[in-house]
Design an enzyme around this catalytic site. Sequence first.
Site, PDB file in Angstrom:
ATOM      1  N   TYR A  81       0.659  -1.142  -0.129  1.00 30.77           N
ATOM      2  CA  TYR A  81      -0.138   0.007   0.107  1.00 30.77           C
ATOM      3  C   TYR A  81       0.824   1.481   0.064  1.00 30.77           C
ATOM      4  O   TYR A  81       0.513   2.257  -0.854  1.00 30.77           O
ATOM      5  CB  TYR A  81      -0.773   0.080   1.254  1.00 30.77           C
ATOM      6  CG  TYR A  81      -1.916   1.070   0.980  1.00 30.77           C
ATOM      7  CD1 TYR A  81      -3.081   1.025   0.401  1.00 30.77           C
ATOM      8  CD2 TYR A  81      -1.648   2.241   1.782  1.00 30.77           C
ATOM      9  CE1 TYR A  81      -4.075   1.872   0.210  1.00 30.77           C
ATOM     10  CE2 TYR A  81      -2.577   3.413   1.416  1.00 30.77           C
ATOM     11  CZ  TYR A  81      -3.814   3.257   1.014  1.00 30.77           C
ATOM     12  OH  TYR A  81      -4.557   4.295   0.492  1.00 30.77           O
ATOM     13  N   PHE A 133      -6.997  22.417 -24.174  1.00 31.33           N
ATOM     14  CA  PHE A 133      -7.236  21.013 -24.257  1.00 31.33           C
ATOM     15  C   PHE A 133      -8.530  20.674 -23.366  1.00 31.33           C
ATOM     16  O   PHE A 133      -8.717  21.129 -22.312  1.00 31.33           O
ATOM     17  CB  PHE A 133      -6.089  19.777 -23.846  1.00 31.33           C
ATOM     18  CG  PHE A 133      -6.446  18.441 -24.144  1.00 31.33           C
ATOM     19  CD1 PHE A 133      -6.375  18.031 -25.282  1.00 31.33           C
ATOM     20  CD2 PHE A 133      -6.725  17.833 -22.952  1.00 31.33           C
ATOM     21  CE1 PHE A 133      -7.066  16.633 -25.397  1.00 31.33           C
ATOM     22  CE2 PHE A 133      -6.956  16.248 -23.061  1.00 31.33           C
ATOM     23  CZ  PHE A 133      -7.142  15.737 -24.224  1.00 31.33           C
ATOM     24  N   THR A 134      -9.535  19.574 -23.785  1.00 31.70           N
ATOM     25  CA  THR A 134     -10.663  19.532 -23.127  1.00 31.70           C
ATOM     26  C   THR A 134     -10.709  19.271 -21.787  1.00 31.70           C
ATOM     27  O   THR A 134     -11.379  20.034 -20.948  1.00 31.70           O
ATOM     28  CB  THR A 134     -11.311  17.970 -23.992  1.00 31.70           C
ATOM     29  OG1 THR A 134     -10.559  16.965 -23.624  1.00 31.70           O
ATOM     30  CG2 THR A 134     -11.337  18.339 -25.256  1.00 31.70           C
ATOM     31  N   ASP A 224       2.258  20.783 -20.036  1.00 35.48           N
ATOM     32  CA  ASP A 224       1.552  19.827 -20.058  1.00 35.48           C
ATOM     33  C   ASP A 224       2.360  18.828 -21.012  1.00 35.48           C
ATOM     34  O   ASP A 224       2.530  19.072 -22.330  1.00 35.48           O
ATOM     35  CB  ASP A 224       0.251  20.012 -20.935  1.00 35.48           C
ATOM     36  CG  ASP A 224      -0.716  18.755 -21.138  1.00 35.48           C
ATOM     37  OD1 ASP A 224       0.002  17.412 -21.180  1.00 35.48           O
ATOM     38  OD2 ASP A 224      -1.903  18.856 -21.239  1.00 35.48           O
ATOM     39  N   LYS A 267       0.122   8.534 -23.083  1.00 42.73           N
ATOM     40  CA  LYS A 267       0.873   8.983 -24.370  1.00 42.73           C
ATOM     41  C   LYS A 267       2.023   8.370 -24.485  1.00 42.73           C
ATOM     42  O   LYS A 267       2.557   7.285 -24.689  1.00 42.73           O
ATOM     43  CB  LYS A 267       0.571  10.357 -24.610  1.00 42.73           C
ATOM     44  CG  LYS A 267      -0.909  10.749 -25.127  1.00 42.73           C
ATOM     45  CD  LYS A 267      -2.008  10.613 -23.786  1.00 42.73           C
ATOM     46  CE  LYS A 267      -3.227  11.016 -24.023  1.00 42.73           C
ATOM     47  NZ  LYS A 267      -3.893  12.147 -23.484  1.00 42.73           N
TER      48      LYS A 267
END
Length: 495
Positions: A81, A133-134, A224, A267
């Site tokens: 964990y 970006f969305t 980003d 990506k």
Amino acid sequence: MMKSEGKRRTRRSWAEPYKIKVVERLNIKTREQRETAIAAAGFNTFLLPSEDVYIDLLTDSGANAMSDRQWAGMMLGDESYAGSDNYYHLEAAVRQYYGFSHMIPTHQGRGAEHILSQLLIKPGDSVPGNMYFTTTRLHQELAGGTFVDVICDEAHVSESDTPFKGNVDLDKLARLIDDVGVSRIPYFCLHATVNMSGGQPIAMANVREVSALCRKHGIKLFLDATRAVENSYFIKLREPEFEHKTIAQILLEMCSLCDGCTMSGKKDCLVNIGGFLALNDDDLAERARNLVVVFEGLHTYGGMAGRDMEAMARGIEESVSFEHMQARIGQVEYLGQSIAEAGVPIVRPIGGHGVFVDAKKFLPHIKQEQFPAQALAAALYVDSGVRAMERGAVSAGRDPKTGENRPSRLELLRLTLPRRVYTQAHMDVTAESVIDLWDKRHLIHGLKFTYEPKMLRFFQARFAPVGAAQVLDDVGASTSDVKQRLGSLVGGGAD
Ligand SMILES: *Cc1c(COP(=O)(O)O)cnc(C)c1O
């Protein structure tokens, strides 16, 4: 110098820097089955079951093929964990290749965007960036901010062939600073490459200028970094100063100009799930760790299994290889050239993660209110089983304050290539289908909403054709009925 006269061939091709060890069978449905499937999906390719798809170019997100070394790493998952080995491996990879001192894992990119937005944005703030970006914009808005687009004008012009269409327009940024004041700008959000403009890169020279302007005014600069490795490859190719630098060196330099990054590992990092927020500021990192435990998971796993973190650590290392990037971007280039040579209008230059077809020019007889790119995606699927997606008026959505449709200058069909998944033959099949549709484009009809979700509507919206002999509102129509009316959507004809 070798002379080409008299020689057989002087062409030297690149090839994929890997060979295939495991294969996955593809489903090939008949045209009739595809017609039924797209109608049942409300003419939205996002709503198609993947079982009905032949070549899936919906997105490059999470659709990557992992290497044998990554799969081997999956077996080394330490599913403790707290304090998993794999967390430390991932942290080390992020420090080595991205250069930021703190790495906070998240379940995927939007988890990092959520935390960054909640930490830094106050209601009424403006967040500048090089095109929206969305998910990024939505998290900025949910935190009370307004996204302000300061990308260069060429980014909105599909035929403009400049090499760095992702660049920021410094004058627009300076004007925003004048207009609202630095206290209302929590940070600048810099995309590399710019997804929504067709995977277009930013130049290092531009990153330096943006960084200098931000630092002068005390504005934080967040990258980003979702496709920053692909951007680094373009910098190496197109910016003379970087010709002899490695992709890893370029990536590190780009990151060194920023205060941190959000990352969708799905990506560039060559995995199927995962992401992170990376930061240099100790205090901000501590606050981010406090939030990640609320929304994602403990700060040493953030929604990922240990094995996922291991795969991502190894994927990061593989992603900066020149041979990998040459084949990755080379495949996109190959598909784009094949389509463009037939006269089909595409976004220029060909971008990093996909080929973007200009649907306004492809279907000039369909008004943008009738979603030409969405209609083209549906027609392509029916024609060949290739799944692409819309990036235009549907994706742009509505202004949350006025409720009006946001204007979208670009209206694009995106053929997105997952990394290391498809072969050159798949690219040929795709290009041939697009070219066939181009030849019978006048037969394609527009669409109208039958269901429009409030947020990120492109994911779940449903449509019906308009302009056909009979409007197809009732998706419950019988198959032959549907088929008859759909024939007009894509010109019917033989399979
Ligand atoms: C995919 C993507 C995101 C969001 O990441 P997810 O992993 O899908 O949540 C953010 N920014 C850009 C540029 C992206 O392409």
